[in-house]
Design a protein around this motif. Structure first.
Motif, PDB file in Angstrom:
ATOM      1  N   CYS A 113     -77.987  45.061 -79.901  1.00 39.15           N
ATOM      2  CA  CYS A 113     -78.344  43.641 -79.770  1.00 39.15           C
ATOM      3  C   CYS A 113     -78.452  42.956 -81.133  1.00 39.15           C
ATOM      4  CB  CYS A 113     -79.641  43.491 -78.988  1.00 39.15           C
ATOM      5  SG  CYS A 113     -79.460  43.771 -77.229  1.00 39.15           S
ATOM      6  N   PHE A 114     -79.070  43.625 -82.101  1.00 38.50           N
ATOM      7  CA  PHE A 114     -79.159  43.030 -83.434  1.00 38.50           C
ATOM      8  C   PHE A 114     -77.786  42.899 -84.084  1.00 38.50           C
ATOM      9  CE2 PHE A 114     -83.816  44.149 -83.648  1.00 38.50           C
ATOM     10  CZ  PHE A 114     -84.231  42.835 -83.744  1.00 38.50           C
ATOM     11  N   LEU A 115     -76.921  43.883 -83.892  1.00 38.90           N
ATOM     12  CA  LEU A 115     -75.560  43.777 -84.423  1.00 38.90           C
ATOM     13  C   LEU A 115     -74.817  42.617 -83.769  1.00 38.90           C
ATOM     14  CD1 LEU A 115     -74.429  47.503 -84.753  1.00 38.90           C
ATOM     15  CD2 LEU A 115     -74.881  45.872 -86.596  1.00 38.90           C
ATOM     16  N   LEU A 116     -74.955  42.474 -82.463  1.00 40.32           N
ATOM     17  CA  LEU A 116     -74.326  41.347 -81.778  1.00 40.32           C
ATOM     18  C   LEU A 116     -74.847  40.009 -82.291  1.00 40.32           C
ATOM     19  CD1 LEU A 116     -73.976  42.327 -78.019  1.00 40.32           C
ATOM     20  CD2 LEU A 116     -72.187  41.530 -79.550  1.00 40.32           C
ATOM     21  N   HIS A 117     -76.113  39.962 -82.636  1.00 43.35           N
ATOM     22  CA  HIS A 117     -76.702  38.736 -83.190  1.00 43.35           C
ATOM     23  C   HIS A 117     -75.990  38.338 -84.489  1.00 43.35           C
ATOM     24  CE1 HIS A 117     -79.855  35.817 -84.049  1.00 43.35           C
ATOM     25  NE2 HIS A 117     -79.987  36.340 -85.249  1.00 43.35           N
ATOM     26  N   PHE A 118     -75.752  39.298 -85.356  1.00 43.02           N
ATOM     27  CA  PHE A 118     -75.085  38.996 -86.626  1.00 43.02           C
ATOM     28  C   PHE A 118     -73.592  38.767 -86.448  1.00 43.02           C
ATOM     29  CE2 PHE A 118     -78.991  41.045 -88.140  1.00 43.02           C
ATOM     30  CZ  PHE A 118     -79.462  39.996 -88.919  1.00 43.02           C
ATOM     31  N   ILE A 119     -72.981  39.479 -85.527  1.00 40.81           N
ATOM     32  CA  ILE A 119     -71.560  39.242 -85.239  1.00 40.81           C
ATOM     33  C   ILE A 119     -71.387  37.834 -84.673  1.00 40.81           C
ATOM     34  CG2 ILE A 119     -69.673  39.916 -83.701  1.00 40.81           C
ATOM     35  CD1 ILE A 119     -70.659  42.843 -84.091  1.00 40.81           C
ATOM     36  N   ALA A 120     -72.305  37.408 -83.814  1.00 39.07           N
ATOM     37  CA  ALA A 120     -72.231  36.062 -83.247  1.00 39.07           C
ATOM     38  C   ALA A 120     -72.321  35.001 -84.343  1.00 39.07           C
ATOM     39  CB  ALA A 120     -73.336  35.860 -82.211  1.00 39.07           C
ATOM     40  N   GLN A 121     -73.195  35.219 -85.317  1.00 40.82           N
ATOM     41  CA  GLN A 121     -73.284  34.280 -86.449  1.00 40.82           C
ATOM     42  C   GLN A 121     -71.951  34.179 -87.180  1.00 40.82           C
ATOM     43  OE1 GLN A 121     -77.482  35.349 -88.013  1.00 40.82           O
ATOM     44  NE2 GLN A 121     -76.412  34.395 -89.619  1.00 40.82           N
ATOM     45  N   TYR A 122     -71.342  35.328 -87.426  1.00 37.05           N
ATOM     46  CA  TYR A 122     -70.053  35.350 -88.121  1.00 37.05           C
ATOM     47  C   TYR A 122     -68.984  34.633 -87.302  1.00 37.05           C
ATOM     48  CZ  TYR A 122     -65.661  37.050 -89.939  1.00 37.05           C
ATOM     49  OH  TYR A 122     -64.390  37.112 -90.417  1.00 37.05           O
ATOM     50  N   ARG A 123     -68.945  34.889 -86.003  1.00 40.90           N
ATOM     51  CA  ARG A 123     -67.937  34.263 -85.145  1.00 40.90           C
ATOM     52  C   ARG A 123     -68.141  32.746 -85.069  1.00 40.90           C
ATOM     53  NH1 ARG A 123     -63.780  34.685 -84.752  1.00 40.90           N
ATOM     54  NH2 ARG A 123     -63.553  33.991 -82.621  1.00 40.90           N
ATOM     55  N   ILE A 124     -69.389  32.309 -84.992  1.00 42.32           N
ATOM     56  CA  ILE A 124     -69.668  30.869 -84.950  1.00 42.32           C
ATOM     57  C   ILE A 124     -69.184  30.215 -86.241  1.00 42.32           C
ATOM     58  CG2 ILE A 124     -71.522  29.157 -85.000  1.00 42.32           C
ATOM     59  CD1 ILE A 124     -73.032  31.063 -83.040  1.00 42.32           C
ATOM     60  N   ALA A 125     -69.494  30.828 -87.374  1.00 46.79           N
ATOM     61  CA  ALA A 125     -69.030  30.284 -88.656  1.00 46.79           C
ATOM     62  C   ALA A 125     -67.511  30.265 -88.711  1.00 46.79           C
ATOM     63  CB  ALA A 125     -69.603  31.105 -89.808  1.00 46.79           C
ATOM     64  N   SER A 126     -66.885  31.304 -88.206  1.00 45.35           N
ATOM     65  CA  SER A 126     -65.422  31.378 -88.203  1.00 45.35           C
ATOM     66  C   SER A 126     -64.813  30.288 -87.322  1.00 45.35           C
ATOM     67  CB  SER A 126     -64.989  32.768 -87.712  1.00 45.35           C
ATOM     68  OG  SER A 126     -63.605  32.841 -87.593  1.00 45.35           O
TER      69      SER A 126
END
Length: 113
Positions: free
Chosen positions: A24-37
């Motif tokens: 879940c924490f990894l998904l949280h940071f991946i989501a941040q990266y995807r949103i920025a992308s």
């Protein structure tokens, strides 16, 4: 706990809770990266507002902090982009799932001793 079967079950539950929290924490940071992308590629003018400060030089930490302000606001929903909204929902939900998993694992560890 003298029963080896119940000890193995508790160990599996403990490991599963820890793994779920990490995922879940990894998904949280991946989501941040995807949103920025998504913002960088589909909405470059709006991304520039986040990435380029009004005064001074921009740096990654400052950009990250400004992105956090955007993510905590209702701004991502205003784009009406399904992909952006999905990642924003993942970003908001995953910490709420991760912390209970980790706290339950700690409680399980505490009660096992």
């Amino acid at each position: 706990m003298s029963n080896p079967g119940s000890a193995a079950l508790l160990l599996a539950l403990y490991g599963g809770l820890l793994l779920a929290g990490v995922i879940c924490f990894l998904l949280h940071f991946i989501a941040q990266y995807r949103i920025a992308s998504i913002l960088r590629t589909h909405y470059p003018d709006q991304w520039r507002i986040i990435a380029v400060p009004e005064e001074g030089r921009g740096n990654p930490l400052r950009t990250w902090a400004r992105l956090q302000h955007v993510l905590r606001s209702a701004a991502p929903a205003l784009f009406e982009n399904r992909q952006l909204n999905r990642w924003h929902g993942i970003w908001k939900l995953t910490p709420w799932l991760a912390w209970p998993c980790w706290l339950a694992a700690l409680a399980l560890q505490y009660t096992a001793h």
